[in-house]
Design an enzyme around this catalytic site. Structure first.
Site, PDB file in Angstrom:
ATOM      1  N   TYR A  21      26.707  24.952 -25.829  1.00 59.79           N
ATOM      2  CA  TYR A  21      26.926  23.781 -26.683  1.00 59.79           C
ATOM      3  C   TYR A  21      27.593  22.653 -25.886  1.00 59.79           C
ATOM      4  CZ  TYR A  21      28.819  20.837 -30.395  1.00 59.79           C
ATOM      5  OH  TYR A  21      29.148  19.767 -31.190  1.00 59.79           O
ATOM      6  N   GLU A  43      29.390  20.787 -38.859  1.00 63.49           N
ATOM      7  CA  GLU A  43      30.783  20.327 -38.857  1.00 63.49           C
ATOM      8  C   GLU A  43      31.458  20.579 -40.200  1.00 63.49           C
ATOM      9  OE1 GLU A  43      32.483  19.651 -36.317  1.00 63.49           O
ATOM     10  OE2 GLU A  43      31.012  19.116 -34.808  1.00 63.49           O
ATOM     11  N   TRP A  51      35.095  27.322 -34.498  1.00 62.57           N
ATOM     12  CA  TRP A  51      33.827  26.755 -34.051  1.00 62.57           C
ATOM     13  C   TRP A  51      32.932  27.866 -33.488  1.00 62.57           C
ATOM     14  CZ3 TRP A  51      30.877  23.210 -35.439  1.00 62.57           C
ATOM     15  CH2 TRP A  51      29.922  22.614 -34.624  1.00 62.57           C
TER      16      TRP A  51
END
Length: 182
Positions: A21, A43, A51
């Site tokens: 990512y 998000e 995350w």
């Protein structure tokens, strides 16, 4: 001890979800509305969670939300909501699922008025983080300060995704993120 995301991923294996990512998506501009919507969904779903959890489930989110197709998600009915609530591959939170569906409906109106979600963001750019948060909170559901900040930083509208000494920083700059156009 790592003090930045860039430092933290620098020692990770190339197959680590964070490394992938960070090196290929974080901070890079996104031109496609469905992909922007997908990043917003991720998000929103990260709120209160790590995350890592979201990155490990991102392909499940893509499948559950019909490849983040705004028109398809906006058309979701009660049966789709129930399907999502029963999908162990994503975050099964009523407020977050409802936000994705309602935000897709909002995006259809934005696309009608501005031509695209990206055009809408570009229309408002540049703004301070606080100004962005206010715009997002009055336009979308489940968009608090941290969600808006990370969404805009991760899509190149706010600076700070990478430190200048990071190997990916130059690649992001080459992609001409919006924060360079003030």
């Amino acid at each position: 001890m790592a003090t930045t995301y860039c430092d933290a991923v620098s020692t990770m294996d190339k197959n680590n979800v964070h490394k992938i990512y960070h090196d290929t998506a974080y901070g890079f501009p996104i031109d496609n509305d469905d992909e922007l919507f997908g990043r917003l969904i991720l998000e929103i779903n990260q709120a209160g969670l790590s995350w890592s959890t979201i990155l490990n489930k991102q392909e499940n989110f893509r499948k559950a939300y019909k490849n983040f197709n705004i028109k398809k998600v906006a058309a979701f009915k009660e049966k789709d909501f129930e399907r999502l609530m029963n999908d162990a591959g994503i975050i099964r939170n009523r407020l977050k699922i409802n936000a994705a569906i309602e935000n897709a409906k909002t995006l259809l109106n934005i696309q009608k008025e501005f031509g695209s979600f990206k055009n809408w963001i570009d229309h408002h750019h540049p703004k301070t983080k606080d100004e962005w948060v206010k715009i997002f909170k009055t336009t979308f559901r489940f968009t608090g300060g941290e969600i808006v900040n990370e969404f805009l930083m991760s899509t190149g509208y706010l600076p700070g995704a990478h430190v200048e000494s990071c190997a990916v920083y130059k690649k992001v700059m080459k992609a001409k993120p919006a924060f360079l156009k003030k």
